[in-house]
Design an enzyme around this catalytic site. Structure first.
Site, short mmCIF file in Angstrom:
data_model
loop_
_atom_site.label_atom_id
_atom_site.label_comp_id
_atom_site.label_asym_id
_atom_site.label_seq_id
_atom_site.Cartn_x
_atom_site.Cartn_y
_atom_site.Cartn_z
N CYS A 188 -40.87 -25.84 17.10
CA CYS A 188 -42.01 -26.43 16.38
C CYS A 188 -42.95 -25.37 15.84
O CYS A 188 -43.41 -25.45 14.69
CB CYS A 188 -42.80 -27.35 17.32
SG CYS A 188 -41.87 -28.60 18.20
N ASP A 189 -43.27 -24.36 16.66
CA ASP A 189 -44.38 -23.47 16.36
C ASP A 189 -44.01 -22.01 16.12
O ASP A 189 -44.88 -21.21 15.78
CB ASP A 189 -45.39 -23.53 17.51
CG ASP A 189 -45.93 -24.93 17.75
OD1 ASP A 189 -46.03 -25.69 16.76
OD2 ASP A 189 -46.23 -25.28 18.90
N CYS B 285 -42.92 -25.53 22.58
CA CYS B 285 -41.83 -25.77 21.62
C CYS B 285 -41.76 -24.65 20.59
O CYS B 285 -42.53 -24.64 19.63
CB CYS B 285 -42.03 -27.11 20.94
SG CYS B 285 -40.75 -27.51 19.73
#
Length: 318
Positions: free
Chosen positions: A144-145, A141
């Protein structure tokens, strides 16, 4: 036992299958709303987010949280309002008739309504080091990261729309983004291809597959096999984002609900499936963005809708 007898002996108002962010948020809203609520989880409470080392985009928390922190806070919140948790694997869900039957590896339960929050899982490369470094340089992701890799070097594995869109997103942070693709051209649609080919931060590793992932505490090296040249080489990176597909965990209901072409559950805006009293939320449903915050929203909506559905059918449960 007849269906009427089952209804008279209903154990719960709401059963939630899956204790990721969607299931936990649903548990908070349902139990706070007065529903007798049970959450079934076969593995770790918190779902996939538990393995995320750092979360920087959870609204309201400027400080970096771990995925475990978020899951722990959501679980504690649900506990506060009386939600019951059972670490049991759901084997089958009976949805015929007004009352629903939940069969687990430890028992059988009846409930007035169900929320399916079983999530989805990324398709894995299935190579050495992938599992070891998940959350420590291996990610599925970029949203997300990605911000964790500011001024670093990363690789994206895949050539479809999602892979290329995420590679473009990663160029906002990383100083270089490698795209590793098993073919000699991208599968993404033309408009996305045109965008990525104009980005000077992106470099391509064509005709290649990742055969292994190595490092120390974090990812440091990818072992790359070039299918055309029949050669193996090493690529130094700080992280690798894998986009070769996502698989919905729909086995419990796949033959009875409406699915999109990729197998995700179709719901209406109230998270209701085509089965009365059966709702779905989180990564298992057809949606645009799969994030903790959207899972929270789905879970809250599903719980509110389940409560409303039970009220509308209350005379049938008496």
């Amino acid at each position: 036992m007849t269906n009427d007898e089952v209804i008279k002996n209903t154990n719960y108002d709401l059963a939630i299958v899956g204790a990721g962010p969607a299931g936990l948020s649903a548990a908070i809203y349902a139990s706070r709303g007065g529903l007798k609520t049970v959450v079934f989880e076969k593995a770790l409470v918190g779902g996939q987010i538990v393995v995320t080392a750092e979360v920087e985009n959870y609204p309201g928390f400027a400080e970096t949280l771990t995925g475990f922190d978020i899951a722990d806070k959501l679980k504690a919140h649900a506990d506060k309002f009386g939600a019951e948790f059972k670490l049991e694997e759901v084997k089958a869900i009976g949805v015929e008739g007004l009352c629903k039957i939940i069969e687990t590896d430890k028992g059988t339960y009846s409930t007035k309504s169900v929320i399916i929050a079983t999530g989805a899982h990324p398709r894995k490369l299935q190579v050495p080091g992938e599992q070891k470094y998940t959350g420590r340089g291996v990610s599925y992701c970029a949203t997300c990261d990605g911000a964790l890799y500011r001024d670093k070097i990363v690789a994206v594995v895949g050539g479809g729309d999602s892979a290329i869109e995420e590679a473009i997103f990663l160029t906002k942070f990383a100083k270089k983004v490698y795209i590793i693709h098993r073919r000699d051209k991208l599968r993404a649609v033309k408009v996305i291809r045109d965008r990525v080919f104009k980005n000077k931060k992106v470099e391509y590793v064509w005709d290649s597959v990742v055969q292994g992932i190595d490092g120390g505490d974090m990812v440091e090296t990818l072992h790359i096999y070039n299918r055309k040249l029949d050669e193996i080489s090493d690529l130094k990176v700080d992280g690798v984002f894998i986009y070769i597909g996502i698989i919905p965990n729909n086995e419990l209901v796949e033959s009875r609900v409406e699915l999109d072409p990729r197998g995700f559950i179709q719901t209406d805006e109230d998270m209701h499936t085509i089965i009365p009293g059966v709702f779905a939320a989180g990564d298992i449903i057809h949606k645009t963005l799969r994030q903790v915050v959207t899972a929270n929203s789905d879970g809250a909506t599903a719980a509110f809708s389940a409560e409303k559905w039970i009220e509308e059918n209350s005379d049938k449960f008496d």
